[in-house]
Design a protein around this motif. Structure first.
Motif, PDB file in Angstrom:
ATOM      1  N   THR A   1      18.838 -21.843  -5.653  1.00 16.31           N
ATOM      2  CA  THR A   1      19.493 -21.043  -6.677  1.00 16.31           C
ATOM      3  C   THR A   1      20.985 -21.057  -6.355  1.00 16.31           C
ATOM      4  OG1 THR A   1      19.594 -18.913  -7.819  1.00 16.31           O
ATOM      5  CG2 THR A   1      19.085 -18.854  -5.480  1.00 16.31           C
ATOM      6  N   THR A   2      21.772 -21.425  -7.343  1.00 18.44           N
ATOM      7  CA  THR A   2      23.213 -21.554  -7.131  1.00 18.44           C
ATOM      8  C   THR A   2      23.979 -20.849  -8.235  1.00 18.44           C
ATOM      9  OG1 THR A   2      23.479 -23.605  -8.408  1.00 18.44           O
ATOM     10  CG2 THR A   2      22.886 -23.839  -6.087  1.00 18.44           C
ATOM     11  N   TYR A   3      25.210 -20.566  -7.935  1.00 18.92           N
ATOM     12  CA  TYR A   3      26.175 -20.171  -8.950  1.00 18.92           C
ATOM     13  C   TYR A   3      27.067 -21.387  -9.138  1.00 18.92           C
ATOM     14  CZ  TYR A   3      29.633 -17.772 -11.672  1.00 18.92           C
ATOM     15  OH  TYR A   3      30.466 -17.413 -12.692  1.00 18.92           O
ATOM     16  N   SER A   4      27.093 -21.925 -10.350  1.00 18.86           N
ATOM     17  CA  SER A   4      27.796 -23.180 -10.601  1.00 18.86           C
ATOM     18  C   SER A   4      28.851 -23.032 -11.682  1.00 18.86           C
ATOM     19  CB  SER A   4      26.798 -24.260 -11.041  1.00 18.86           C
ATOM     20  OG  SER A   4      25.876 -24.520 -10.030  1.00 18.86           O
ATOM     21  N   TYR A   5      29.882 -23.838 -11.537  1.00 12.15           N
ATOM     22  CA  TYR A   5      30.953 -23.946 -12.527  1.00 12.15           C
ATOM     23  C   TYR A   5      31.137 -25.431 -12.806  1.00 12.15           C
ATOM     24  CZ  TYR A   5      35.629 -23.937 -14.559  1.00 12.15           C
ATOM     25  OH  TYR A   5      36.702 -24.134 -15.379  1.00 12.15           O
ATOM     26  N   PHE A   6      31.145 -25.799 -14.081  1.00 13.11           N
ATOM     27  CA  PHE A   6      31.335 -27.189 -14.463  1.00 13.11           C
ATOM     28  C   PHE A   6      32.228 -27.226 -15.697  1.00 13.11           C
ATOM     29  CE2 PHE A   6      30.115 -31.045 -16.772  1.00 13.11           C
ATOM     30  CZ  PHE A   6      30.320 -31.989 -15.780  1.00 13.11           C
ATOM     31  N   ASP A   7      33.279 -28.018 -15.648  1.00 14.08           N
ATOM     32  CA  ASP A   7      34.230 -28.119 -16.760  1.00 14.08           C
ATOM     33  C   ASP A   7      34.651 -29.575 -16.898  1.00 14.08           C
ATOM     34  OD1 ASP A   7      36.129 -27.725 -18.721  1.00 14.08           O
ATOM     35  OD2 ASP A   7      37.528 -26.640 -17.438  1.00 14.08           O
TER      36      ASP A   7
ATOM     37  N   TYR B   1      30.524 -24.877 -18.338  1.00 15.06           N
ATOM     38  CA  TYR B   1      29.395 -24.016 -17.998  1.00 15.06           C
ATOM     39  C   TYR B   1      29.771 -23.225 -16.753  1.00 15.06           C
ATOM     40  CZ  TYR B   1      24.999 -22.177 -16.403  1.00 15.06           C
ATOM     41  OH  TYR B   1      24.031 -21.311 -15.990  1.00 15.06           O
ATOM     42  N   ASN B   2      29.425 -21.951 -16.752  1.00 16.61           N
ATOM     43  CA  ASN B   2      29.751 -21.061 -15.648  1.00 16.61           C
ATOM     44  C   ASN B   2      28.603 -20.077 -15.518  1.00 16.61           C
ATOM     45  OD1 ASN B   2      31.296 -19.915 -13.651  1.00 16.61           O
ATOM     46  ND2 ASN B   2      32.534 -18.702 -15.055  1.00 16.61           N
ATOM     47  N   GLY B   3      27.768 -20.208 -14.459  1.00 16.41           N
ATOM     48  CA  GLY B   3      26.668 -19.273 -14.319  1.00 16.41           C
ATOM     49  C   GLY B   3      25.607 -19.729 -13.343  1.00 16.41           C
ATOM     50  N   PRO B   4      24.464 -19.043 -13.358  1.00 18.06           N
ATOM     51  CA  PRO B   4      23.402 -19.347 -12.393  1.00 18.06           C
ATOM     52  C   PRO B   4      22.634 -20.619 -12.763  1.00 18.06           C
ATOM     53  CG  PRO B   4      22.705 -17.592 -13.854  1.00 18.06           C
ATOM     54  CD  PRO B   4      24.132 -17.897 -14.204  1.00 18.06           C
ATOM     55  N   VAL B   5      22.121 -21.291 -11.713  1.00 18.28           N
ATOM     56  CA  VAL B   5      21.308 -22.491 -11.877  1.00 18.28           C
ATOM     57  C   VAL B   5      20.141 -22.385 -10.903  1.00 18.28           C
ATOM     58  CG1 VAL B   5      21.241 -25.005 -11.662  1.00 18.28           C
ATOM     59  CG2 VAL B   5      23.296 -23.898 -12.535  1.00 18.28           C
ATOM     60  N   VAL B   6      18.941 -22.723 -11.370  1.00 19.13           N
ATOM     61  CA  VAL B   6      17.753 -22.776 -10.516  1.00 19.13           C
ATOM     62  C   VAL B   6      17.294 -24.225 -10.484  1.00 19.13           C
ATOM     63  CG1 VAL B   6      15.380 -22.007 -10.196  1.00 19.13           C
ATOM     64  CG2 VAL B   6      17.099 -20.417 -11.054  1.00 19.13           C
TER      65      VAL B   6
ATOM     66  N   ASP C   1      45.602 -44.624 -23.756  1.00 18.04           N
ATOM     67  CA  ASP C   1      45.490 -43.547 -24.743  1.00 18.04           C
ATOM     68  C   ASP C   1      44.421 -42.516 -24.382  1.00 18.04           C
ATOM     69  OD1 ASP C   1      47.432 -44.799 -26.264  1.00 18.04           O
ATOM     70  OD2 ASP C   1      45.985 -45.901 -27.477  1.00 18.04           O
ATOM     71  N   TYR C   2      43.757 -42.675 -23.254  1.00 14.87           N
ATOM     72  CA  TYR C   2      42.646 -41.812 -22.868  1.00 14.87           C
ATOM     73  C   TYR C   2      43.012 -40.972 -21.650  1.00 14.87           C
ATOM     74  CZ  TYR C   2      40.241 -45.181 -25.787  1.00 14.87           C
ATOM     75  OH  TYR C   2      39.873 -45.982 -26.837  1.00 14.87           O
ATOM     76  N   SER C   3      42.575 -39.727 -21.680  1.00  8.26           N
ATOM     77  CA  SER C   3      42.777 -38.855 -20.525  1.00  8.26           C
ATOM     78  C   SER C   3      41.569 -37.945 -20.387  1.00  8.26           C
ATOM     79  CB  SER C   3      44.055 -38.036 -20.657  1.00  8.26           C
ATOM     80  OG  SER C   3      43.967 -37.173 -21.766  1.00  8.26           O
ATOM     81  N   GLY C   4      41.321 -37.519 -19.176  1.00  9.52           N
ATOM     82  CA  GLY C   4      40.182 -36.636 -18.963  1.00  9.52           C
ATOM     83  C   GLY C   4      40.246 -35.974 -17.613  1.00  9.52           C
ATOM     84  N   SER C   5      39.446 -34.933 -17.467  1.00 12.34           N
ATOM     85  CA  SER C   5      39.375 -34.215 -16.195  1.00 12.34           C
ATOM     86  C   SER C   5      37.977 -33.636 -16.030  1.00 12.34           C
ATOM     87  CB  SER C   5      40.421 -33.115 -16.126  1.00 12.34           C
ATOM     88  OG  SER C   5      40.158 -32.130 -17.101  1.00 12.34           O
ATOM     89  N   MET C   6      37.630 -33.395 -14.775  1.00 18.58           N
ATOM     90  CA  MET C   6      36.345 -32.802 -14.442  1.00 18.58           C
ATOM     91  C   MET C   6      36.546 -31.931 -13.207  1.00 18.58           C
ATOM     92  SD  MET C   6      33.432 -32.903 -12.235  1.00 18.58           S
ATOM     93  CE  MET C   6      33.839 -34.308 -11.265  1.00 18.58           C
ATOM     94  N   MET C   7      36.014 -30.727 -13.255  1.00 20.04           N
ATOM     95  CA  MET C   7      36.064 -29.794 -12.129  1.00 20.04           C
ATOM     96  C   MET C   7      34.679 -29.197 -11.991  1.00 20.04           C
ATOM     97  SD  MET C   7      37.805 -28.176  -9.841  1.00 20.04           S
ATOM     98  CE  MET C   7      38.216 -26.638  -9.091  1.00 20.04           C
ATOM     99  N   GLN C   8      34.151 -29.187 -10.765  1.00 17.98           N
ATOM    100  CA  GLN C   8      32.809 -28.678 -10.527  1.00 17.98           C
ATOM    101  C   GLN C   8      32.769 -28.005  -9.171  1.00 17.98           C
ATOM    102  OE1 GLN C   8      30.444 -30.397  -8.143  1.00 17.98           O
ATOM    103  NE2 GLN C   8      28.977 -28.803  -8.527  1.00 17.98           N
ATOM    104  N   TYR C   9      32.121 -26.836  -9.100  1.00 16.50           N
ATOM    105  CA  TYR C   9      31.852 -26.225  -7.802  1.00 16.50           C
ATOM    106  C   TYR C   9      30.537 -25.481  -7.873  1.00 16.50           C
ATOM    107  CZ  TYR C   9      33.528 -21.645  -9.450  1.00 16.50           C
ATOM    108  OH  TYR C   9      33.690 -20.472 -10.134  1.00 16.50           O
ATOM    109  N   GLU C  10      29.939 -25.287  -6.707  1.00 16.62           N
ATOM    110  CA  GLU C  10      28.703 -24.527  -6.625  1.00 16.62           C
ATOM    111  C   GLU C  10      28.557 -23.909  -5.237  1.00 16.62           C
ATOM    112  OE1 GLU C  10      25.297 -27.035  -7.176  1.00 16.62           O
ATOM    113  OE2 GLU C  10      25.910 -28.414  -5.613  1.00 16.62           O
ATOM    114  N   VAL C  11      27.933 -22.757  -5.197  1.00 18.21           N
ATOM    115  CA  VAL C  11      27.545 -22.109  -3.953  1.00 18.21           C
ATOM    116  C   VAL C  11      26.132 -21.579  -4.171  1.00 18.21           C
ATOM    117  CG1 VAL C  11      29.867 -21.465  -3.177  1.00 18.21           C
ATOM    118  CG2 VAL C  11      28.600 -19.917  -4.629  1.00 18.21           C
TER     119      VAL C  11
END
Length: 104
Positions: free
Chosen positions: A64-70, A93-98, A40-50
């Protein structure tokens, strides 16, 4: 009613690359992905950074990176299919990370 609980890590598929043109400066890039459905459970995760980094010495570096996490999670039992409550969680989350990093 007895309930069984079990926790285990789920592996994700991805890659991580690092390029260091000088001893102090470098670039990183990474991508990872996971999609799973169990009962009965489902999930997903997508992450990238440069990003770019500067090594202060052999132990400290600043990044300092530009990251996307979902991440998404959903629970849908037979009772919820008949009009009950469905558990649904989503975070993005979608944006800069230090980052200040210490390696030992």
């Amino acid at each position: 009613i007895a309930k069984e609980s079990q926790a285990a890590p789920l592996p994700n598929i991805g890659f991580y690359a690092e390029y260091e043109p000088t001893k102090s400066w470098g670039a990183i890039a990474g991508l990872s992905w996971l999609n799973v459905a169990i009962g009965d459970y489902s999930g997903s995760m997508m992450q990238y950074e440069v990003g770019l980094y500067y090594s202060l010495n052999q132990h400290f570096r600043m990044l300092t990176t530009y990251s996307y996490f979902d991440v998404e999670f959903k629970e849908e039992s037979s009772a919820t299919r008949q009009g009950g409550t469905t558990w649904d969680f989503s975070f993005k989350y979608n944006g800069p990370v230090v980052i200040f990093e210490y390696a030992f």
